[in-house]
Design a protein around this motif. Structure first.
Motif, PDB file in Angstrom:
ATOM      1  N   VAL A 117       0.946  -1.238   0.008  1.00 41.93           N
ATOM      2  CA  VAL A 117      -0.003  -0.065   0.137  1.00 41.93           C
ATOM      3  C   VAL A 117       0.926   1.345  -0.007  1.00 41.93           C
ATOM      4  CG1 VAL A 117      -1.451   1.286   1.366  1.00 41.93           C
ATOM      5  CG2 VAL A 117      -1.960  -1.352   1.115  1.00 41.93           C
ATOM      6  N   SER A 118       2.052   1.256   0.711  1.00 44.47           N
ATOM      7  CA  SER A 118       2.947   2.482   0.677  1.00 44.47           C
ATOM      8  C   SER A 118       3.179   2.941  -0.684  1.00 44.47           C
ATOM      9  CB  SER A 118       4.187   1.948   1.389  1.00 44.47           C
ATOM     10  OG  SER A 118       4.872   1.186   0.683  1.00 44.47           O
ATOM     11  N   PHE A 119       3.484   1.956  -1.702  1.00 48.88           N
ATOM     12  CA  PHE A 119       3.871   2.434  -3.067  1.00 48.88           C
ATOM     13  C   PHE A 119       2.578   3.197  -3.621  1.00 48.88           C
ATOM     14  CE2 PHE A 119       7.545  -0.215  -2.171  1.00 48.88           C
ATOM     15  CZ  PHE A 119       8.434   0.353  -2.707  1.00 48.88           C
ATOM     16  N   ASN A 120       1.504   3.163  -3.312  1.00 42.16           N
ATOM     17  CA  ASN A 120       0.358   3.886  -3.672  1.00 42.16           C
ATOM     18  C   ASN A 120       0.710   5.384  -3.716  1.00 42.16           C
ATOM     19  OD1 ASN A 120      -2.774   5.084  -3.526  1.00 42.16           O
ATOM     20  ND2 ASN A 120      -2.481   3.443  -5.165  1.00 42.16           N
ATOM     21  N   GLY A 121       1.596   5.732  -2.491  1.00 40.48           N
ATOM     22  CA  GLY A 121       2.193   7.167  -2.317  1.00 40.48           C
ATOM     23  C   GLY A 121       3.051   7.636  -3.187  1.00 40.48           C
ATOM     24  N   VAL A 122       3.788   6.788  -4.109  1.00 37.46           N
ATOM     25  CA  VAL A 122       4.772   7.329  -5.031  1.00 37.46           C
ATOM     26  C   VAL A 122       4.188   7.529  -6.357  1.00 37.46           C
ATOM     27  CG1 VAL A 122       6.585   6.403  -3.596  1.00 37.46           C
ATOM     28  CG2 VAL A 122       5.691   5.349  -5.523  1.00 37.46           C
ATOM     29  N   SER A 123       2.731   7.364  -6.528  1.00 36.94           N
ATOM     30  CA  SER A 123       2.368   7.227  -7.877  1.00 36.94           C
ATOM     31  C   SER A 123       2.550   8.676  -8.587  1.00 36.94           C
ATOM     32  CB  SER A 123       0.731   7.024  -7.736  1.00 36.94           C
ATOM     33  OG  SER A 123       0.624   5.598  -7.607  1.00 36.94           O
ATOM     34  N   ALA A 124       1.994   9.763  -7.834  1.00 38.05           N
ATOM     35  CA  ALA A 124       2.172  11.231  -8.235  1.00 38.05           C
ATOM     36  C   ALA A 124       3.631  11.448  -8.496  1.00 38.05           C
ATOM     37  CB  ALA A 124       1.728  12.108  -7.087  1.00 38.05           C
ATOM     38  N   ALA A 125       4.668  11.139  -7.676  1.00 38.43           N
ATOM     39  CA  ALA A 125       6.079  11.291  -8.318  1.00 38.43           C
ATOM     40  C   ALA A 125       6.380  10.512  -9.522  1.00 38.43           C
ATOM     41  CB  ALA A 125       6.919  11.054  -7.131  1.00 38.43           C
ATOM     42  N   LEU A 126       5.937   9.455  -9.403  1.00 42.67           N
ATOM     43  CA  LEU A 126       6.203   8.658 -10.800  1.00 42.67           C
ATOM     44  C   LEU A 126       5.626   9.154 -12.278  1.00 42.67           C
ATOM     45  CD1 LEU A 126       5.923   4.843  -9.353  1.00 42.67           C
ATOM     46  CD2 LEU A 126       8.061   6.161 -10.119  1.00 42.67           C
ATOM     47  N   TYR A 127       4.376   9.589 -12.077  1.00 43.36           N
ATOM     48  CA  TYR A 127       3.768  10.006 -13.203  1.00 43.36           C
ATOM     49  C   TYR A 127       4.490  11.356 -13.436  1.00 43.36           C
ATOM     50  CZ  TYR A 127       0.135   6.687 -13.638  1.00 43.36           C
ATOM     51  OH  TYR A 127      -0.792   5.541 -13.780  1.00 43.36           O
ATOM     52  N   THR A 128       4.823  12.457 -12.352  1.00 44.83           N
ATOM     53  CA  THR A 128       5.267  13.462 -12.797  1.00 44.83           C
ATOM     54  C   THR A 128       6.664  13.402 -13.466  1.00 44.83           C
ATOM     55  OG1 THR A 128       4.275  14.644 -10.635  1.00 44.83           O
ATOM     56  CG2 THR A 128       6.274  15.778 -11.725  1.00 44.83           C
ATOM     57  N   LEU A 129       7.466  12.315 -13.086  1.00 43.87           N
ATOM     58  CA  LEU A 129       8.703  12.064 -13.626  1.00 43.87           C
ATOM     59  C   LEU A 129       8.342  11.558 -15.219  1.00 43.87           C
ATOM     60  CD1 LEU A 129      10.709  10.099 -11.115  1.00 43.87           C
ATOM     61  CD2 LEU A 129      11.312  12.253 -11.999  1.00 43.87           C
ATOM     62  N   GLY A 131      -1.358   9.075   5.084  1.00 44.87           N
ATOM     63  CA  GLY A 131      -0.702   7.788   4.440  1.00 44.87           C
ATOM     64  C   GLY A 131      -0.713   6.778   5.558  1.00 44.87           C
ATOM     65  N   PHE A 132      -0.164   7.037   6.773  1.00 43.07           N
ATOM     66  CA  PHE A 132      -0.091   6.167   7.716  1.00 43.07           C
ATOM     67  C   PHE A 132      -1.601   5.634   8.095  1.00 43.07           C
ATOM     68  CE2 PHE A 132      -0.201   4.233  11.843  1.00 43.07           C
ATOM     69  CZ  PHE A 132       1.099   3.700  12.203  1.00 43.07           C
ATOM     70  N   VAL A 133      -2.464   6.352   7.875  1.00 44.98           N
ATOM     71  CA  VAL A 133      -4.061   5.871   8.277  1.00 44.98           C
ATOM     72  C   VAL A 133      -4.383   4.924   7.157  1.00 44.98           C
ATOM     73  CG1 VAL A 133      -6.411   6.425   8.229  1.00 44.98           C
ATOM     74  CG2 VAL A 133      -4.696   8.054   9.657  1.00 44.98           C
ATOM     75  N   PHE A 134      -4.263   5.388   5.882  1.00 50.52           N
ATOM     76  CA  PHE A 134      -4.721   4.674   4.854  1.00 50.52           C
ATOM     77  C   PHE A 134      -4.041   3.254   4.792  1.00 50.52           C
ATOM     78  CE2 PHE A 134      -4.870   8.703   2.232  1.00 50.52           C
ATOM     79  CZ  PHE A 134      -6.151   8.920   2.659  1.00 50.52           C
ATOM     80  N   SER A 135      -2.710   2.936   5.313  1.00 47.66           N
ATOM     81  CA  SER A 135      -1.958   1.800   5.357  1.00 47.66           C
ATOM     82  C   SER A 135      -2.410   0.885   6.421  1.00 47.66           C
ATOM     83  CB  SER A 135      -0.561   1.965   5.067  1.00 47.66           C
ATOM     84  OG  SER A 135       0.175   0.762   5.036  1.00 47.66           O
TER      85      SER A 135
END
Length: 559
Positions: free
Chosen positions: A145-157, A446-450
């Protein structure tokens, strides 16, 4: 199947789940293209808020994905999720480039469909983790679930590597990338091994691999947050993107390397096991078994309700329907009659969901405060801090031997930064305050979601988590609607007073701290209610966690 092969394949399945999460968190970049969508549709801030609500409203239908996994193969549910996303985002991209014209109601439906796809992808990942890591499910869930949080950074790249000046590119990427990743992970999902009981040695070795993966995940997050700011040129963005893809590939291959080593030096990092439920409704092939299981659940519920009637009058209001054990399966009927569930629901509604509402409004917030050029970096900051918050959700498992503390207590502690952040934003409209507040809200939500996925599994049963957790997150579209409505009303009321000064393409805008000042004050008060509810939730569930710890200690002594 050779047990060694099965053990190796389950880590590939976890890697597939991580890739799905990393590239399907498409709701994070809404703030990047929302101003363009608002301009093309010629709508007010309130109407734009309804579109973000529609995206979150897809989670209200997330329980359908849990039921679908009971009756259809994984690959079919996976591509249904990918198709919904491609259809929803693809037509929005055509609209925003004026290739087609659509009425507002149809755009609302497209946002709803796109939101459904995100929820369906999440449910697939939850079930994969719980099915293949029954003894370390919380570690698998928090890592995935934590990697859902890097989606914005990956899409921006990816966007910067193609054209950094086109914010509408996010919509096209949202439509295409999840479909491509679904094709990529299809093979490990089709060849996933059957879940098998694990020996003590296997459980210990698994925990060692999880430690390595969490360290690698931390490196990936730090890599993205520190190098993102250098990705404004196409060539540099491509280099950084290649590095990020390499780190994601390592997450698939590292378990195989560590597993082959079987080093005794790694065994000392073994983590205590969580909960051992090897049989799940998701693994049953015979439909008659499912019917029998549901019948047993209904019989158990009726027996429990009858026995509770005789003792209910003897209990205080506080003790009534209090959970005393972990892992007990809850049908929908039993779930909604639990006081603990509604405390949990309120805490999530006033805590994690309000952070998501903040991220949906981040584009307009930064614009009103005069920091519109920093919108992409703020979205990436929120996304990356959300990643670290999700990763921190594994802390209870790593620290369990040294410090026993109920997971619901960690959940309550994680909500503390949210009201602090909103108070800071209400006090100051500076760029520093905006960045600090965004980081705190990202960490907290983020902590709550995971952690919520593990808590739902532990308190209300791992076999029912696909449906029960999606019932819990129905608070997200409700909160997104109410919190977004509050923010939009405050924004538009101040924009009406500013229409004679500021116009952008015939759409009134609000500039200055007044646009969101009252919203931040209200959100801080609401988040305090969530903090109080989470504390009560912790007090009511503490006994269940203490009972499990006592039984676990007795079993360790006996063995």
């Amino acid at each position: 199947m050779n047990p060694m092969v099965g053990e190796s394949r389950k880590w590939v399945v976890l890697g597939a789940s991580i890739w799905l999460q990393a590239f399907t968190g498409t709701n994070f970049d809404f703030s990047s293209y929302s101003p363009d969508l608002k301009s093309v549709l010629d709508i007010t801030q309130l109407q734009l808020n309804y579109l973000s609500v529609a995206s979150d409203m897809g989670k209200a239908f997330g329980w359908c994905s849990g039921l679908s996994l009971l009756h259809f193969p994984f690959w079919l549910v996976l591509f249904l999720a990918a198709f919904m996303g491609a259809f929803g985002y693809g037509f929005q991209w055509l609209l925003i480039h004026r290739f087609i014209t659509l009425p507002y109601s149809l755009v609302f439906f497209l946002c709803l469909l796109a939101g459904c796809s995100i929820c369906w992808f999440n449910t697939i990942c939850y079930v994969l983790c719980i099915r293949h890591f029954p003894t370390n499910r919380s570690l698998a869930l928090s890592l995935s679930v934590s990697f859902n949080g890097v989606s914005a950074a990956l899409y921006t790249l990816i966007a910067n590597a193609i054209n950094s000046n086109d914010d509408t590119l996010y919509l096209l990427l949202n439509a295409i990338v999840p479909m491509l990743v679904s094709l990529l992970v299809l093979i490990p999902i089709l060849h996933q091994p059957q879940p098998q009981p694990h020996s003590i040695d296997t459980i210990k070795h698994d925990s060692s691999i999880f430690l390595c993966l969490n360290i690698l995940a931390l490196v990936t997050g730090l890599y993205l947050i520190f190098l993102y700011s250098f990705s404004y040129t196409v060539s540099i963005a491509r280099v950084i993107l290649v590095g990020a893809i390499f780190l994601l590939l390592l997450l698939i291959f590292v378990p195989s390397v560590v597993y082959s080593m079987k080093s005794s030096s790694l065994a000392r990092f073994a983590l205590p096991t969580s909960f051992s439920f090897y049989y799940s409704v998701f693994t049953r092939a015979d439909p008659d078994d499912n019917e029998l299981y549901q019948e047993l659940i209904s019989i158990e519920d009726s027996a429990r309700s009858k026995s509770a009637l005789s003792t209910r009058e003897k209990k205080s209001v506080w003790e009534r329907e209090q959970l005393t054990m972990l892992g007990e399966e809850h049908s929908i009927k039993l779930l909604v009659h639990r006081w603990d569930f509604w405390l949990y629901y309120i805490a999530y509604f006033c805590g994690g969901t309000i952070g998501l509402a903040y991220s949906n409004n981040l584009g307009q917030i930064s614009q009103s405060l005069g920091h519109y050029s920093h919108t992409s970096s703020l979205v990436t900051l929120y996304s990356t801090c959300s990643f670290f918050g999700r990763l921190l959700a594994a802390a209870p498992d790593f620290l369990n031997r040294r410090m026993h503390f109920a997971r619901t207590g960690w959940f309550a502690a994680a909500l503390v930064p949210t009201p602090i952040a909103f108070i800071l934003l209400a006090i100051s409209g500076s760029g520093a305050a905006l960045h600090i507040g965004t980081a705190l809200i990202g960490l907290s939500s983020g902590f709550v979601f995971s952690a919520a996925v593990s808590i739902t599994s532990e308190l209300f049963g791992p076999n029912s988590v696909g449906v029960n957790h999606n019932i819990l997150i129905t608070n997200i579209p409700l909160g997104s609607c109410l919190y977004g409505l509050l923010a939009a009303l405050v924004y538009d009321s101040n924009a009406e007073n500013s229409t004679h000064d500021i116009w952008l393409q015939e759409i009134s805008m609000c500039m200055g701290r007044k646009c969101y000042l009252q919203t931040f004050i209200w959100w801080s008060c609401i988040s305090m209610v969530g903090l109080l509810s989470s504390f009560l939730f912790f007090l009511r569930t503490k006994q269940a966690y203490d009972n499990f710890e006592k039984n676990d200690n007795k079993n360790n002594i006996a063995t």
